[in-house]
Design a protein around this motif. Structure first.
Motif, short mmCIF file in Angstrom:
data_model
loop_
_atom_site.label_atom_id
_atom_site.label_comp_id
_atom_site.label_asym_id
_atom_site.label_seq_id
_atom_site.Cartn_x
_atom_site.Cartn_y
_atom_site.Cartn_z
N PRO A 12 38.57 80.43 11.55
CA PRO A 12 38.86 80.91 10.34
C PRO A 12 39.81 79.84 9.66
O PRO A 12 40.46 78.94 10.39
N SER A 13 40.58 80.16 8.32
CA SER A 13 41.20 79.20 7.62
C SER A 13 42.59 79.04 8.30
O SER A 13 43.28 78.26 8.21
N ASN A 14 43.19 80.11 8.86
CA ASN A 14 44.61 80.19 9.05
C ASN A 14 44.98 80.01 10.65
O ASN A 14 45.97 80.34 11.17
N SER A 43 50.30 66.26 22.91
CA SER A 43 50.43 64.93 23.04
C SER A 43 49.36 64.41 23.70
O SER A 43 48.88 63.12 23.78
N GLU A 44 49.44 64.77 25.06
CA GLU A 44 48.65 64.14 26.11
C GLU A 44 47.12 63.96 26.07
O GLU A 44 46.37 63.44 26.29
N LEU A 45 46.58 65.29 25.13
CA LEU A 45 45.47 65.22 24.72
C LEU A 45 44.97 64.59 23.45
O LEU A 45 43.64 64.60 23.13
N GLU A 46 45.97 64.15 22.94
CA GLU A 46 45.70 63.35 21.42
C GLU A 46 45.31 64.25 20.40
O GLU A 46 44.69 64.03 19.65
N VAL A 47 45.87 65.47 20.46
CA VAL A 47 45.65 66.43 19.29
C VAL A 47 46.62 67.10 18.72
O VAL A 47 46.53 68.29 18.27
N GLN A 48 47.73 66.20 18.63
CA GLN A 48 48.69 66.62 17.81
C GLN A 48 48.50 67.31 16.55
O GLN A 48 49.10 68.36 16.06
N PHE A 49 47.50 66.90 15.97
CA PHE A 49 47.07 66.98 14.42
C PHE A 49 46.88 68.55 14.44
O PHE A 49 46.87 69.05 13.02
N LEU A 50 46.33 69.13 15.41
CA LEU A 50 45.94 70.65 15.15
C LEU A 50 46.97 71.75 14.90
O LEU A 50 47.00 72.51 14.16
N THR A 51 48.30 71.09 14.84
CA THR A 51 49.40 71.98 14.21
C THR A 51 49.88 71.64 12.76
O THR A 51 50.77 72.05 12.23
N VAL A 79 36.03 65.47 0.65
CA VAL A 79 35.24 64.82 1.79
C VAL A 79 36.41 65.05 2.84
O VAL A 79 37.53 64.58 2.50
N PHE A 80 36.21 65.18 4.10
CA PHE A 80 37.21 65.17 5.18
C PHE A 80 37.48 63.93 5.76
O PHE A 80 36.44 63.03 6.36
N LEU A 81 38.43 63.16 5.64
CA LEU A 81 38.78 61.80 5.80
C LEU A 81 38.85 61.48 7.25
O LEU A 81 38.98 62.65 8.19
N SER A 82 38.56 60.33 7.60
CA SER A 82 38.93 60.30 9.04
C SER A 82 40.29 59.80 9.59
O SER A 82 40.78 58.90 9.05
N ARG A 83 40.59 60.41 10.49
CA ARG A 83 41.93 59.89 11.20
C ARG A 83 42.09 58.67 11.75
O ARG A 83 43.03 57.83 11.90
N ASN A 84 40.96 58.28 12.71
CA ASN A 84 40.90 57.39 13.69
C ASN A 84 40.04 56.05 13.09
O ASN A 84 39.50 55.50 13.86
N PHE A 85 40.06 55.91 11.86
CA PHE A 85 39.35 54.77 11.17
C PHE A 85 40.06 54.32 9.99
O PHE A 85 40.16 55.22 9.02
N ARG A 86 40.37 53.07 9.57
CA ARG A 86 40.86 52.62 8.81
C ARG A 86 40.11 51.38 8.30
O ARG A 86 39.48 50.76 8.87
N CYS A 87 40.15 51.04 6.97
CA CYS A 87 39.37 49.75 6.39
C CYS A 87 39.53 48.28 7.19
O CYS A 87 40.78 48.24 7.51
N CYS A 116 48.49 70.48 6.95
CA CYS A 116 47.93 69.40 5.91
C CYS A 116 46.65 68.77 6.51
O CYS A 116 46.18 68.05 5.49
N ASP A 117 46.38 68.92 7.58
CA ASP A 117 45.42 68.16 8.12
C ASP A 117 43.79 69.03 8.12
O ASP A 117 42.69 68.66 8.40
N THR A 118 44.11 70.11 7.64
CA THR A 118 42.85 71.22 7.70
C THR A 118 41.81 70.77 6.53
O THR A 118 42.17 70.13 5.59
N VAL A 119 40.43 71.07 6.81
CA VAL A 119 39.46 70.85 5.79
C VAL A 119 39.75 71.57 4.68
O VAL A 119 39.30 70.80 3.59
N LEU A 120 40.41 72.72 4.74
CA LEU A 120 40.72 73.43 3.62
C LEU A 120 41.79 72.59 2.74
O LEU A 120 41.62 72.40 1.25
N ALA A 121 42.66 72.10 3.43
CA ALA A 121 43.84 71.11 2.58
C ALA A 121 43.04 70.01 2.05
O ALA A 121 43.31 69.60 0.82
#
Length: 337
Positions: free
Chosen positions: A218-220, A236-244, A1-9, A247-252
């Motif tokens: 693709p995966s890489n 950072s301005e677009l709030e997509v730092q996680f793209l680099t 399951v792909f976890l949500s980055r922007n939501f916590r309990c 460990c954030d990938t679906v495969l991970a």
């Protein structure tokens, strides 16, 4: 399951007056980082329908966008998705428009869709080279490296090309011996050039297609994104730092889920047995069988008498079992000696 980055309990905060979180009793009253999109209310895709949808009779696969994390029907992505094994991640149309820089990478990295959308709105639009050059000039003026970049790129190309002169096969354009460079890499011009070189600017200088559809990757592909100073600032301005973040990938996430399931299915007793030699395995199995037999006989007496087994009774049994085991071991050592 792909976890949500922007939501916590939300348990234990102000949304639940009389409920306290057992894991984090000191949790704040509000989760300020939470983004309550349509998924929070059970609605998905651009059609804003629930899943599963009792009114939808069309069999269709739901695919999650790795940027906004919403789930989309395959038929609502603007293009027919490739086979599930041909791509690993998807970026929806809205997120592609938000992360406009991804169009330049898509021409080189994205997995092509199975069919093209024929509507006028979804046809590809060729971006002019002049437009990207104007953007580059603005960036250069702000950073003050308008003339320096071209020079550094040429130096990089020359540095990577092997020397072709017959009389100086072991010398490169900087005059260093190749054997010396292998042991002591030059950290001056080369390192500086690599740190300032921007892959995105190079891609934007070429013509590429911008389509009104989702893209499939693709995966890489994330490892190919530029990480220069300007691009990191843009992420950072677009709030997509996680793209680099690899460990954030679906495969991970899939690999982590598989590993966790294997750990849960693992039998501690079998792991212990596998770490022993053959003699130790036999001894352990014999001890286990003896313990099982004696404990069964001991508990049967309570069942026949109709009495309840107390904690003290179990403790007494194991003390007696250990005592008998030590006596058997001492006898065996005596006879063997």
């Amino acid at each position: 399951v792909f976890l949500s980055r922007n939501f916590r309990c939300d348990c234990g905060n102000s949304k639940f007056k009389n409920l306290q979180c057992k894991l984090l009793p000191e949790k704040g009253k509000v989760n300020s980082g939470n983004k309550y999109n349509d998924n929070f209310y059970g609605l998905y895709c651009i059609c804003k329908r629930p899943y599963p949808d009792p009114e939808d009779e069309i069999p269709d696969e739901m695919i999650q966008c790795i940027v906004c994390e919403d789930w989309f029907h395959g038929r609502h992505l603007g293009a027919v998705p490739p086979e599930s094994g041909d791509f690993h991640e998807m970026v929806c149309q809205a997120c592609m428009n938000h992360c406009h820089f991804l169009w330049a990478y898509a021409s080189q990295l994205a997995v092509p869709a199975l069919t093209k959308v024929n509507s006028v709105e979804d046809e590809g639009i060729v971006l002019k080279v002049e437009e990207s050059e104007e953007q580059q000039k603005e960036i250069k003026k702000e950073s003050g490296v308008e003339h320096q970049e071209t020079k550094e790129e040429k130096q990089t190309e020359q540095f990577n090309e092997p020397s072709t002169s017959s009389g100086s096969d072991f010398l490169n354009v900087y005059g260093y011996c190749s054997e010396f460079l292998q042991k002591f890499p030059v950290e001056t011009a080369k390192t500086t050039s690599e740190s300032s070189f921007c892959k995105l600017k190079e891609l934007q200088s070429k013509q590429f297609l911008k389509k009104g559809t989702a893209t499939f990757w693709p995966s890489n592909w994330r490892s190919k994104l530029c990480t220069c100073e300007d691009c990191l600032k843009m992420y950072s301005e677009l709030e997509v730092q996680f793209l680099t973040d690899e460990c954030d990938t679906v495969l991970a996430y899939e690999n982590k889920g598989t590993s966790d399931q294997e750990t849960e299915r693992r039998d501690p007793l079998m792991d212990t047995l596998n770490s022993m030699n053959r003699v130790q395995q036999v001894e352990l199995i014999c001890e286990y069988n003896d313990l099982k037999t004696e404990l069964t006989d001991y508990l049967r007496r309570f069942a026949d008498e109709g009495t309840v087994v107390k904690r003290e009774d179990i403790q007494h049994f194991f003390e007696e079992f250990q005592s008998r085991k030590r006596r058997r071991t001492n006898r065996m050592q005596y006879y063997c000696s």
